[in-house]
Scaffold this motif. Structure first.
Motif, PDB file in Angstrom:
ATOM      1  N   ILE A 269      93.584 132.927  32.112  1.00  0.00           N
ATOM      2  CA  ILE A 269      94.577 132.041  33.026  1.00  0.00           C
ATOM      3  C   ILE A 269      93.721 130.773  33.741  1.00  0.00           C
ATOM      4  N   SER A 270      94.359 129.749  34.167  1.00  0.00           N
ATOM      5  CA  SER A 270      93.434 128.595  34.706  1.00  0.00           C
ATOM      6  C   SER A 270      93.282 129.055  36.226  1.00  0.00           C
ATOM      7  N   GLY A 271      94.048 129.853  36.762  1.00  0.00           N
ATOM      8  CA  GLY A 271      93.777 129.984  38.325  1.00  0.00           C
ATOM      9  C   GLY A 271      94.308 129.107  39.156  1.00  0.00           C
ATOM     10  N   ILE A 272      95.090 128.018  38.710  1.00  0.00           N
ATOM     11  CA  ILE A 272      95.713 127.035  39.322  1.00  0.00           C
ATOM     12  C   ILE A 272      97.105 127.575  39.760  1.00  0.00           C
ATOM     13  N   GLY A 273      97.366 127.322  40.980  1.00  0.00           N
ATOM     14  CA  GLY A 273      99.003 127.839  41.473  1.00  0.00           C
ATOM     15  C   GLY A 273      99.747 126.866  41.008  1.00  0.00           C
ATOM     16  N   ALA A 274     100.951 127.558  40.776  1.00  0.00           N
ATOM     17  CA  ALA A 274     102.025 126.629  40.339  1.00  0.00           C
ATOM     18  C   ALA A 274     103.033 126.239  41.296  1.00  0.00           C
ATOM     19  N   THR A 275     103.282 124.975  41.080  1.00  0.00           N
ATOM     20  CA  THR A 275     104.185 124.125  42.222  1.00  0.00           C
ATOM     21  C   THR A 275     105.056 123.100  41.034  1.00  0.00           C
ATOM     22  N   HIS A 276     106.240 123.335  41.458  1.00  0.00           N
ATOM     23  CA  HIS A 276     107.311 122.104  40.614  1.00  0.00           C
ATOM     24  C   HIS A 276     107.023 120.985  41.418  1.00  0.00           C
TER      25      HIS A 276
ATOM     26  N   VAL B 108      98.582 107.228  54.751  1.00  0.00           N
ATOM     27  CA  VAL B 108      97.886 108.233  54.808  1.00  0.00           C
ATOM     28  C   VAL B 108      97.167 108.746  53.498  1.00  0.00           C
ATOM     29  N   LEU B 109      97.552 108.351  52.492  1.00  0.00           N
ATOM     30  CA  LEU B 109      96.831 108.906  51.222  1.00  0.00           C
ATOM     31  C   LEU B 109      95.549 108.037  50.989  1.00  0.00           C
ATOM     32  N   LYS B 110      95.393 107.062  51.642  1.00  0.00           N
ATOM     33  CA  LYS B 110      93.996 106.446  51.400  1.00  0.00           C
ATOM     34  C   LYS B 110      92.885 107.477  51.853  1.00  0.00           C
ATOM     35  N   LYS B 111      93.377 108.273  52.525  1.00  0.00           N
ATOM     36  CA  LYS B 111      92.236 109.190  52.831  1.00  0.00           C
ATOM     37  C   LYS B 111      92.329 110.450  52.043  1.00  0.00           C
ATOM     38  N   TYR B 112      92.990 110.604  51.189  1.00  0.00           N
ATOM     39  CA  TYR B 112      93.026 111.595  50.100  1.00  0.00           C
ATOM     40  C   TYR B 112      91.668 111.627  49.240  1.00  0.00           C
ATOM     41  N   SER B 113      91.106 112.811  49.214  1.00  0.00           N
ATOM     42  CA  SER B 113      89.852 112.714  48.485  1.00  0.00           C
ATOM     43  C   SER B 113      89.925 113.039  46.822  1.00  0.00           C
ATOM     44  N   GLY B 114      91.197 113.461  46.286  1.00  0.00           N
ATOM     45  CA  GLY B 114      91.243 113.686  45.194  1.00  0.00           C
ATOM     46  C   GLY B 114      91.361 115.183  44.795  1.00  0.00           C
TER      47      GLY B 114
ATOM     48  N   PHE C  67      98.986 115.286  51.034  1.00  0.00           N
ATOM     49  CA  PHE C  67      97.900 115.783  50.299  1.00  0.00           C
ATOM     50  C   PHE C  67      98.177 117.240  49.436  1.00  0.00           C
ATOM     51  N   ALA C  68      98.929 117.969  49.820  1.00  0.00           N
ATOM     52  CA  ALA C  68      99.154 119.101  49.331  1.00  0.00           C
ATOM     53  C   ALA C  68     100.093 118.762  47.926  1.00  0.00           C
ATOM     54  N   ASP C  69     101.153 117.738  48.034  1.00  0.00           N
ATOM     55  CA  ASP C  69     101.880 117.430  46.898  1.00  0.00           C
ATOM     56  C   ASP C  69     100.984 116.650  46.004  1.00  0.00           C
ATOM     57  N   ALA C  70     100.056 115.878  46.372  1.00  0.00           N
ATOM     58  CA  ALA C  70      99.276 115.038  45.403  1.00  0.00           C
ATOM     59  C   ALA C  70      98.322 116.155  44.605  1.00  0.00           C
ATOM     60  N   THR C  71      97.583 117.213  45.322  1.00  0.00           N
ATOM     61  CA  THR C  71      97.051 118.357  44.545  1.00  0.00           C
ATOM     62  C   THR C  71      98.170 119.101  43.581  1.00  0.00           C
ATOM     63  N   ALA C  72      99.204 119.608  44.129  1.00  0.00           N
ATOM     64  CA  ALA C  72     100.257 119.940  43.165  1.00  0.00           C
ATOM     65  C   ALA C  72     100.391 119.249  41.989  1.00  0.00           C
ATOM     66  N   PHE C  73     100.545 118.071  42.131  1.00  0.00           N
ATOM     67  CA  PHE C  73     101.032 117.346  41.050  1.00  0.00           C
ATOM     68  C   PHE C  73      99.588 117.265  39.844  1.00  0.00           C
ATOM     69  N   GLN C  74      98.474 117.074  40.548  1.00  0.00           N
ATOM     70  CA  GLN C  74      97.448 117.453  39.379  1.00  0.00           C
ATOM     71  C   GLN C  74      97.100 118.591  39.002  1.00  0.00           C
ATOM     72  N   ASP C  75      97.611 119.783  39.747  1.00  0.00           N
ATOM     73  CA  ASP C  75      97.668 121.147  39.146  1.00  0.00           C
ATOM     74  C   ASP C  75      98.556 121.320  38.047  1.00  0.00           C
ATOM     75  N   SER C  76      99.821 120.466  38.006  1.00  0.00           N
ATOM     76  CA  SER C  76     100.480 120.597  36.776  1.00  0.00           C
ATOM     77  C   SER C  76     100.197 119.816  35.555  1.00  0.00           C
ATOM     78  N   VAL C  77      99.513 118.540  36.197  1.00  0.00           N
ATOM     79  CA  VAL C  77      98.788 117.867  34.963  1.00  0.00           C
ATOM     80  C   VAL C  77      97.778 118.805  34.311  1.00  0.00           C
ATOM     81  N   ALA C  78      96.939 119.263  35.007  1.00  0.00           N
ATOM     82  CA  ALA C  78      95.852 120.283  34.370  1.00  0.00           C
ATOM     83  C   ALA C  78      96.279 121.367  33.679  1.00  0.00           C
ATOM     84  N   ASP C  79      97.246 121.999  33.921  1.00  0.00           N
ATOM     85  CA  ASP C  79      98.205 123.163  33.268  1.00  0.00           C
ATOM     86  C   ASP C  79      98.690 122.619  31.978  1.00  0.00           C
ATOM     87  N   GLY C  80      99.257 121.437  32.118  1.00  0.00           N
ATOM     88  CA  GLY C  80      99.871 120.855  31.055  1.00  0.00           C
ATOM     89  C   GLY C  80      98.786 120.605  29.833  1.00  0.00           C
TER      90      GLY C  80
END
Length: 493
Positions: free
Chosen positions: A395-402, A70-76, A416-429
């Motif tokens: 603030i970055s405006g990015i939502g926080a997810t652990h 299913v991740l092959k359809k993830y658009s980033g 897809f939500a988990d993939a986005t949350a991971f990149q949210d964490s990267v961006a804030d870091g």
């Protein structure tokens, strides 16, 4: 006129960071600065889109498992617009006196000439030689010996910081034992969905339970016995260090294919060990800048994240700005339960904001605008701080997810939500790493990691979350948190 200068300087930084992703030529200093200012200014004036970063070293093409298809359809991550608080800051800077910091342009030139931010480590003599060794093992011109950093479903690998601490520990052992390095985790998404490979291909399209595909290196008869795995997840770091000492003598007990499973950092502490410290220093590594060097060598955020970061770093790194990151980790319950989050107020965490005021008073120059970059897992605290300190908070405006140990599949939406949350964490870091000073929450590996990535001792204060203990004056040298203390706390380093 003042606003024109600020925009031109910001555009120079933006353009520089874009060009650094497509390096391949050098120019005289005067021409460089003229081009940067001129091109950058017109980018701002015309609103021209910035070019995304180059992909770096191509990663081995992933062959997807049934769960991953299913991740092959993830658009980033997609395009993210900076929060309105950044525009508000820019409006204030338009009226701020022009800074005359003589070092700023020198730093700008250095970043251009080296391709690295001036605050980052210098290129180490180990980098090219290791890239050649790694490539030779992948293409079969050297016998394969490899070390993997692994984290699979069901293991308690922790969040982004714990994984990167473990990654650096594992890469250090690959480096000193002359082995190719791979990294991979199965959840919430594989790391090659989140990071590019700047210098070596570490992607790990392989799973013991899935024999349908393999990187060619795994077809070698010298790896036919499979991997030997060592597990140091949530262990005392002393156990990991004892293992590292033995491994230098036994060479992974003779196994060509080794896996290390850990969420503990040991790189900084390695410089206290006589069996590791001389080797690392001979390679050109040092404990202060080493985390930043290694992480930048191994991984780079995806282009959409880098473009978003440039919107902020091109402001936070202006000479007119003194930026202080305030990282307040309130707890996972704040992200899961809105009613519980209401307890997270500015008054409850006033000691963080009072500390930021003292830091700004002591360390910022009189001609600088003091900016607080607030990073917190509490949505309620973010909004209240924006209202209370509208003249300072961005603030970055990015939502926080652990990003933690979870795997869910519901037709793709959760993945897809988990993939986005991971990149949210990267961006804030990565954003937190870019500031002048950091206030971090004690017992948070996320804040500690950014301090080590930044590699600037004397610019971090660690705060107790509940305010039981607060430095009497955060502007005094005694309030500063040392790297030695950080390396011995939480996930270690």
């Amino acid at each position: 006129m003042q606003g024109v200068f600020v925009k031109a300087r910001r555009a120079s930084l933006q353009t520089l960071k874009v060009i650094n992703r497509h390096r391949g030529f050098r120019t005289r200093r005067v021409l460089i600065l003229c081009l940067l200012v001129a091109i950058g200014f017109f980018l701002v004036r015309l609103g021209a889109p910035r070019t995304p970063s180059a992909p770096g070293i191509p990663q081995f093409q992933r062959a997807w498992t049934a769960d991953e298809l299913v991740l092959k359809k993830y658009s980033g991550w997609g395009k993210h617009t900076p929060h309105a608080s950044l525009d508000s800051l820019l409006a204030k800077l338009d009226k701020h006196p022009t800074c005359t910091d003589p070092t700023w342009h020198a730093h700008l030139v250095e970043e251009w000439e080296t391709g690295r931010p001036y605050r980052a480590c210098k290129k180490g003599k180990w980098e090219d030689s290791y890239a050649q060794l790694h490539a030779a093992m992948l293409n079969g011109t050297m016998p394969p010996k490899l070390v993997e950093y692994r984290c699979q479903r069901g293991w308690q690998c922790g969040g982004l910081a714990d994984r990167l601490f473990g990654t650096v520990s594992t890469f250090m052992m690959a480096l000193v034992t002359n082995r190719a390095f791979f990294m991979g985790w199965d959840f919430p998404v594989p790391p090659d969905m989140v990071f590019d490979s700047p210098y070596i291909d570490w992607s790990l399209p392989f799973d013991e339970q899935w024999k349908g595909y393999q990187n060619p290196i795994y077809n070698s008869t010298e790896l036919a016995n499979g991997p030997a795995a060592w597990d140091f997840v949530n262990c005392a770091v002393d156990l990991l260090e004892d293992f590292e000492k033995r491994t230098l003598v036994t060479d992974w007990d003779g196994w060509n294919w080794a896996q290390l499973r850990t969420n503990r950092g040991s790189f900084y502490r390695a410089f206290r060990k006589p069996w590791l410290e001389p080797t690392l220093r001979d390679m050109g590594l040092d404990p202060v800048t080493g985390y930043g060097c290694i992480i930048d060598y191994l991984i780079r955020p995806k282009p959409d994240v880098l473009e978003f970061l440039t919107e902020y770093t091109s402001v936070l790194q202006l000479p007119e700005v003194y930026s202080i990151a305030i990282q307040i980790r309130t707890g996972d319950v704040s992200m899961r339960t809105p009613d519980a989050d209401l307890a997270n107020t500015v008054n409850r965490y006033q000691h963080f904001f009072r500390c930021a005021q003292q830091v700004g008073k002591s360390y910022a120059r009189p001609d600088q605008k003091i900016v607080w970059l607030l990073l917190t897992d509490s949505a309620h605290l973010r909004q209240e701080a924006l209202r209370r300190y509208a003249d300072k908070v961005v603030i970055s405006g990015i939502g926080a997810t652990h990003v933690a140990d979870q795997w869910k599949s519901d037709g793709g939406l959760q993945i897809f939500a988990d993939a986005t949350a991971f990149q949210d964490s990267v961006a804030d870091g990565w954003l937190m790493e870019s500031v002048d000073f950091q206030l971090t929450t004690m017992d948070s590996g996320y804040g500690a990691l950014q301090s080590f990535r930044r590699g600037k001792p004397g610019s971090t204060i660690t705060m107790v979350k509940n305010g039981d203990w607060v430095p009497p004056d955060c502007g005094a040298p005694g309030a500063l948190t040392t790297f030695d203390w950080l390396a011995d706390s939480w996930s270690s380093a």
